[in-house]
Motif scaffolding. Structure first.
Motif, short mmCIF file in Angstrom:
data_model
loop_
_atom_site.label_atom_id
_atom_site.label_comp_id
_atom_site.label_asym_id
_atom_site.label_seq_id
_atom_site.Cartn_x
_atom_site.Cartn_y
_atom_site.Cartn_z
N MET A 227 3.42 5.90 3.02
CA MET A 227 2.34 5.06 3.53
C MET A 227 1.04 5.38 2.79
SD MET A 227 1.26 2.77 5.76
CE MET A 227 2.36 2.72 7.20
N PRO A 228 0.44 4.40 2.09
CA PRO A 228 -0.84 4.67 1.43
C PRO A 228 -1.93 4.96 2.46
CG PRO A 228 -0.30 2.33 1.36
CD PRO A 228 0.91 3.04 1.90
N LYS A 229 -2.78 5.95 2.15
CA LYS A 229 -3.84 6.37 3.07
C LYS A 229 -5.21 5.87 2.64
CE LYS A 229 -0.89 8.86 5.44
NZ LYS A 229 -0.46 8.47 6.81
N SER A 230 -5.34 5.42 1.40
CA SER A 230 -6.64 4.97 0.89
C SER A 230 -6.41 3.94 -0.20
CB SER A 230 -7.43 6.15 0.32
OG SER A 230 -6.79 6.67 -0.83
N LEU A 231 -7.48 3.26 -0.62
CA LEU A 231 -7.37 2.30 -1.70
C LEU A 231 -6.92 2.96 -2.99
CD1 LEU A 231 -10.51 -0.02 -1.20
CD2 LEU A 231 -8.16 -0.37 -0.43
N GLU A 232 -7.34 4.23 -3.19
CA GLU A 232 -6.93 4.95 -4.40
C GLU A 232 -5.42 5.16 -4.43
OE1 GLU A 232 -9.43 5.79 -2.42
OE2 GLU A 232 -11.09 5.28 -3.78
N ASP A 233 -4.80 5.30 -3.27
CA ASP A 233 -3.35 5.50 -3.21
C ASP A 233 -2.59 4.28 -3.70
OD1 ASP A 233 -3.79 7.99 -2.17
OD2 ASP A 233 -3.26 7.47 -0.11
N LEU A 234 -3.23 3.11 -3.69
CA LEU A 234 -2.54 1.89 -4.10
C LEU A 234 -2.11 1.93 -5.56
CD1 LEU A 234 -4.67 -0.87 -2.31
CD2 LEU A 234 -2.48 0.10 -1.59
N GLU A 235 -2.74 2.80 -6.36
CA GLU A 235 -2.35 2.94 -7.76
C GLU A 235 -0.90 3.40 -7.89
OE1 GLU A 235 -5.04 5.53 -9.73
OE2 GLU A 235 -6.81 4.26 -9.39
N GLN A 236 -0.42 4.10 -6.87
CA GLN A 236 0.95 4.63 -6.91
C GLN A 236 1.96 3.68 -6.26
OE1 GLN A 236 1.08 7.38 -8.69
NE2 GLN A 236 -1.18 7.35 -8.75
N HIS A 237 1.51 2.51 -5.88
CA HIS A 237 2.39 1.59 -5.17
C HIS A 237 2.63 0.30 -5.95
CE1 HIS A 237 2.90 3.52 -1.18
NE2 HIS A 237 1.83 4.20 -1.57
N ARG A 238 3.62 -0.43 -5.50
CA ARG A 238 3.97 -1.72 -6.08
C ARG A 238 3.65 -2.82 -5.08
NH1 ARG A 238 4.13 1.07 -9.78
NH2 ARG A 238 5.70 1.30 -11.42
N ALA A 239 3.32 -3.99 -5.61
CA ALA A 239 3.01 -5.14 -4.77
C ALA A 239 3.88 -6.32 -5.16
CB ALA A 239 1.53 -5.52 -4.90
N VAL A 240 3.91 -7.29 -4.29
CA VAL A 240 4.39 -8.63 -4.66
C VAL A 240 3.13 -9.41 -5.02
CG1 VAL A 240 5.58 -10.70 -3.92
CG2 VAL A 240 6.30 -8.45 -3.04
#
Length: 334
Positions: free
Chosen positions: A177-190
């Motif tokens: 679960m991402p905890k911050s906007l910075e964590d989104l760098e490690q995630h994938r999106a549609v």
């Protein structure tokens, strides 16, 4: 020659930039439109437009005549409406266009109310997620989401589009679960891309009153809203649709909200119509009615909490999955 009809035909040809489209929106044979314009030019003793096989363009006289015709026709309609008030309800064909999800989940369940109030208005309801050219396509008014850029149109804000960042539980289990906007760098999106331009829409958040854009790495990109939400449900990545569109999935647990304290940038919802329609009684009553409909629904009126005033048929959990259409993208405002 019926000069009032000739003015109506001429302005419609200019608005649609086509003899054929003008004929279709006026329910007239194309040959009749051509004859009326030819007779009008002969009567005025001047050429109003240059015509080629590909495009139309107004002459200086044509541009001046068009502006006066628009004012005259508006005055005629306003005068008729003033005498009809109290004795005759608005009538005639009314062409409306709006995003499919808004139409299916909010407007159509309320249409019986509109029909009861105005039984003499023949509604033609278009449900599309593409930008509509009101003038060229002969549409009376549209509902649009996002910033409005066309200064030739009149807009009335009727609501607010509030998004939600979410993902399927299976995706969260695999990637955390991402905890911050910075964590989104490690995630994938549609990701969602424009079918018109091919441009991928960046994600936008509102943080302490400031807009922050985030470029998400995508496992898959789509240009269809139904596919967009389905990919999220299947665990392909994070998605950022409108909250009202995925409320049943959030309630059932099929989707989980991510970063609840970092809200997606909300966008205005407006009903938009050409200046030439601003005095039309049928457009006026529809605009007033649709503003009422949005005001009754907190998820689209800008009120954050869902209350009992919303239509149960619109927002309740249903056994079958809801139809999902266009996600929150500024493409709608184009």
């Amino acid at each position: 020659m019926d000069r009032l009809q000739a003015m109506q035909v001429f302005t419609r040809v200019v608005d649609t930039n086509s003899f054929t489209r003008a004929a279709e929106t006026l329910d007239m044979p194309r040959a009749s439109v051509t004859t009326i314009i030819q007779n009008l030019e002969a009567f005025l003793g001047t050429r109003l437009m240059h015509r080629t096989t590909r495009r139309l363009s107004l002459t200086p006289d044509g541009a001046a005549y068009y502006e006066r015709c628009v004012r005259i026709l508006a005055d005629v309609e306003e005068t008729e409406a003033a005498f009809q008030n109290g004795s005759k309800k608005p009538h005639g064909k009314l062409r409306i266009d709006m995003p499919g999800s808004i139409g299916r989940l909010l407007v159509i369940p309320s249409l019986c109310e509109f029909r009861q109030r105005y039984p003499d208005i023949d509604l033609q309801l278009g449900l599309t997620d593409r930008p509509v050219d009101l003038l060229q396509e002969g549409v009376d008014c549209v509902i649009r989401v996002g910033a409005l850029q066309d200064s030739s149109l009149v807009a009335r804000r009727i609501g607010l589009f509030e998004g939600v960042t979410c993902a399927a539980p299976a995706y969260i289990q695999r990637h955390g679960m991402p905890k911050s906007l910075e964590d989104l760098e490690q995630h994938r999106a549609v990701n969602y891309f424009s079918s018109r331009t091919g441009r991928v829409m960046d994600w936008a958040f509102l943080v302490e009153g400031k807009e922050i854009e985030v470029k998400m790495q995508a496992a898959v990109s789509v240009n269809d809203a139904d596919a967009y939400v389905t990919c999220g449900l299947e665990g392909f990545g994070l998605i950022q649709p409108a909250r009202y569109q995925v409320l049943p999935y959030l309630k059932s647990g099929e989707l989980v909200e991510v970063l609840p304290d970092e809200k997606p940038l909300p966008m205005p919802i407006s009903v938009v119509y050409p200046h030439s329609r601003h005095l039309s009684p049928k457009v006026r009553v529809f605009v007033d009615w649709i503003a009422e409909v949005f005001d009754r629904c907190p998820l689209l009126s800008g009120r954050a909490a869902l209350d009992k005033t919303c239509s149960k048929r619109t927002f309740e959990e249903r056994e079958s999955k809801p139809d999902i259409d266009t996600p929150v993208v500024t493409e709608w405002a184009a």
